[in-house]
Design an enzyme around this catalytic site. Structure first.
Site, short mmCIF file in Angstrom:
data_model
loop_
_atom_site.label_atom_id
_atom_site.label_comp_id
_atom_site.label_asym_id
_atom_site.label_seq_id
_atom_site.Cartn_x
_atom_site.Cartn_y
_atom_site.Cartn_z
N HIS A 160 0.81 -1.22 0.00
CA HIS A 160 0.00 0.00 0.00
C HIS A 160 0.85 1.28 0.00
O HIS A 160 0.63 2.19 -0.79
CB HIS A 160 -0.92 0.05 1.23
CG HIS A 160 -1.74 -1.18 1.45
ND1 HIS A 160 -2.21 -1.95 0.40
CD2 HIS A 160 -2.20 -1.77 2.58
CE1 HIS A 160 -2.92 -2.97 0.90
NE2 HIS A 160 -2.92 -2.88 2.21
N LYS A 212 0.16 -0.22 14.20
CA LYS A 212 -1.09 -0.65 14.84
C LYS A 212 -1.12 -0.02 16.22
O LYS A 212 -0.07 0.27 16.81
CB LYS A 212 -1.12 -2.17 15.01
CG LYS A 212 -0.91 -2.95 13.71
CD LYS A 212 -2.18 -3.08 12.90
CE LYS A 212 -1.96 -3.94 11.69
NZ LYS A 212 -3.06 -3.84 10.72
C1 BG6 Z 1 -4.53 -4.77 4.95
C2 BG6 Z 1 -3.57 -5.17 6.04
O1 BG6 Z 1 -3.93 -4.89 3.70
O2 BG6 Z 1 -4.94 -3.42 5.14
C3 BG6 Z 1 -4.18 -4.94 7.40
O3 BG6 Z 1 -3.22 -6.54 5.91
C4 BG6 Z 1 -4.72 -3.55 7.53
O4 BG6 Z 1 -3.22 -5.20 8.42
C5 BG6 Z 1 -5.63 -3.21 6.35
O5 BG6 Z 1 -5.45 -3.46 8.73
C6 BG6 Z 1 -6.09 -1.77 6.41
O6 BG6 Z 1 -6.97 -1.51 5.36
P1 BG6 Z 1 -7.82 -0.18 5.36
O7 BG6 Z 1 -8.50 -0.18 4.03
O8 BG6 Z 1 -8.77 -0.28 6.52
O9 BG6 Z 1 -6.86 0.94 5.53
#
Ligand code: BG6
Length: 513
Positions: free
Chosen positions: A267, A365
């Site tokens: 991401h 986290k």
């Molecule tokens: C996921 C991760 O790809 O994205 C997670 O594995 C994370 O650890 C999640 O919580 C967060 O996604 P978003 O869309 O809520 O930001």
């Protein structure tokens, strides 16, 4: 080649030249492996219903679940129903549900169970006849990567991966795409032995987010920003993905993986690529991916890594008025786990545009609050014709893309405080999706599943991007493994002291979103 020979389905009601018209998928079915998992229940099934509810799926669409559970079609139908009622974004409409439910099937089996794959093939061809799904099948692997080889092998053996003129076969893969460069290469080899690259859709759900796609609109549809989007004006860029949740219930996936592999490799590096890349020739998948590949090829960690990276692990603390446990007390985690739940890195992009501009990426986290944002922080004005006391409260201009929640964009600049003296202070100018648009943004998975069914690969990272991202990150992960334990930080705070120190050393501060 799994896609070759497939005629592209054209919606007769749609004028292909008008890119605003709704894009509706052609006849097809989707098979989900790992249908009992969290992702399926919370994201995939609801997204499929939301697409149906928005009229973007074909009338004969079929959804097939494959799992070990002793279920029949009705049992699986009930599971989908519950997941839709609990998690769908759009309102529940009985007639939409009933139409979707008619195409729901379940095949019971383990991943190495040959007869079960024969049954899957039979189920799909029956659906082709009954519902007109046209032999077009997408296989969604929402399963641990260790199970990829066997499932791919079975798909190949049962001819399910085999396209034919006029019908396509595609595979959708969830991350993690390996755990380092070497394993990613091996994984890609396994996948590409069965499905050619153009039939592989690797999900990075951040690219399905409206606010992330809007980075391209902001940069390339406007005259205002691009002239200052470079090392002459930009001091540094901060990309933050902070979460308040802990890792209870996720040990199986997360222990040994950690924050950098979980979200920086995918991401956050994709956010960096959108921010730093050059203007693509157009928005064809190739043009876009080429620019991302170019910029990722130019990106590397700033050294020395013990000063320019940081990692931490959450300890006990307070969150939302509640006392929460540290990672080592979460069930399923090894009592001496060295898995990081916070990671920060400093990158440079070796191009004329970005020479000398650091990109700081951080994620964690159990931080202060849930927020993902991308802040382009500008240099200070080269000269201030004010008395120093007038500008004591003036910071650096910044353009902040608020990815979530409270989606929008903020521009921060100095303004005169009303009054009889001259005093300049930072103010914010805001764009907020909620106020400017009446339509709600679709969920990332709605967009991405629709794109898979349409065979539109722009928003899916290709092999090369995945491998380049590992190449960038691997040295930090190796160094951390050699260093031993991550630094504990109190839950509900903004991460370990070493991360604050990392930026302070450069004379900068992390933003407090
Ligand atoms: C996921 C991760 O790809 O994205 C997670 O594995 C994370 O650890 C999640 O919580 C967060 O996604 P978003 O869309 O809520 O930001």
């Amino acid at each position: 080649m799994a896609d070759s020979g497939a005629t592209v389905w054209k919606n007769p009601l749609r004028d292909e030249r008008d890119k605003r018209a709704p894009r509706i998928a052609g006849p097809c079915s989707m098979v989900i492996f790992g249908v009992t998992g969290d992702l399926s229940r919370k994201k995939l099934m609801p997204a499929i219903y939301d697409l149906a509810n928005r009229g973007l799926l074909p009338p004969g669409f079929a959804l097939v679940g494959f799992a070990r559970r002793d279920w029949d079609d009705e049992d699986f139908g009930r599971v989908v129903h519950d997941s839709v009622r609990t998690h769908a974004r759009t309102e529940f409409r009985e007639e939409v549900w009933e139409r979707l439910a008619e195409g729901i099937r379940f095949v019971q089996g383990t991943f190495d169970d040959e007869p079960a794959f024969e049954e899957l093939a039979a189920t799909l061809s029956k659906l082709d006849e009954e519902r007109g799904t046209g032999g077009n099948h997408a296989f969604y692997l929402s399963i641990p990567p260790s199970a990829f080889p066997v499932v791919l092998e079975q798909l190949s053996r049962s001819q399910l991966a085999q396209p034919a003129p006029g019908r396509w076969r595609r595979v959708v893969i969830e991350k993690p795409f390996g755990h380092d460069l070497t394993s990613a290469k091996q994984l890609n080899e396994v996948v590409n032995r069965v499905f050619p690259e153009e039939s592989v859709f690797r999900i990075d759900h951040y690219l399905g987010k409206e606010t992330v796609q809007n980075i391209l609109a902001l940069r390339f549809a406007n005259q205002l920003f691009e002239p200052i989007w470079n090392a002459h004006y930009v001091d540094h860029v901060q990309i933050t993905m902070a979460e308040d949740i802990g890792l209870g219930g996720r040990a199986g996936y997360y222990d040994g993986i950690g924050a950098a592999r979980d979200v920086i490799q995918n991401h956050l590096l994709q956010l960096l690529a959108f921010t730093a890349m050059e203007e693509p020739l157009n928005f064809t998948p190739d043009a876009l991916q080429n620019e991302k590949i170019k910029v990722l090829s130019a990106t590397k960690l700033i050294e020395p890594l013990d000063e320019t990276t940081a990692r931490g692990q959450y300890a006990t603390g307070w969150q939302g008025g509640e006392q929460v446990v540290g990672l080592l007390e979460e069930s399923g985690f090894a009592k001496d786990s060295t898995t990081e739940t916070y990671a920060a890195i400093s990158l440079e992009v070796d191009t004329r545009r970005w020479a000398g501009v650091p990109f700081y990426l951080r994620t964690g986290k159990r931080l202060g609050r849930r927020v993902t944002e991308l802040a382009v922080v500008f240099k200070r004005a080269p000269h201030l014709p004010f008395d120093a006391t007038m500008t004591g409260e003036l910071g650096q201009n910044a353009l902040v893309i608020r990815v979530q929640p409270d989606e929008g964009i903020t521009l921060r600049f100095g303004s005169k405080v009303p009054g009889s003296s001259m005093e300049v202070r930072d103010v914010n100018m805001d764009f907020s999706y909620g106020e400017s648009f009446t339509v709600a943004s679709p969920e990332a998975y709605e967009r991405l599943i629709l794109d898979v069914l349409l065979g539109e690969p722009s928003l899916f990272p290709v092999n090369a991007e995945v491998e380049l991202s590992w190449r960038i990150l691997d040295p930090a992960i190796e160094q951390w493994a050699a260093d031993g334990k991550p630094e504990p930080y109190e839950s509900g705070t903004w991460g370990p002291e070493s991360a604050q120190e990392m930026l302070r050393r450069t004379g900068r501060e992390w933003r407090r979103p």
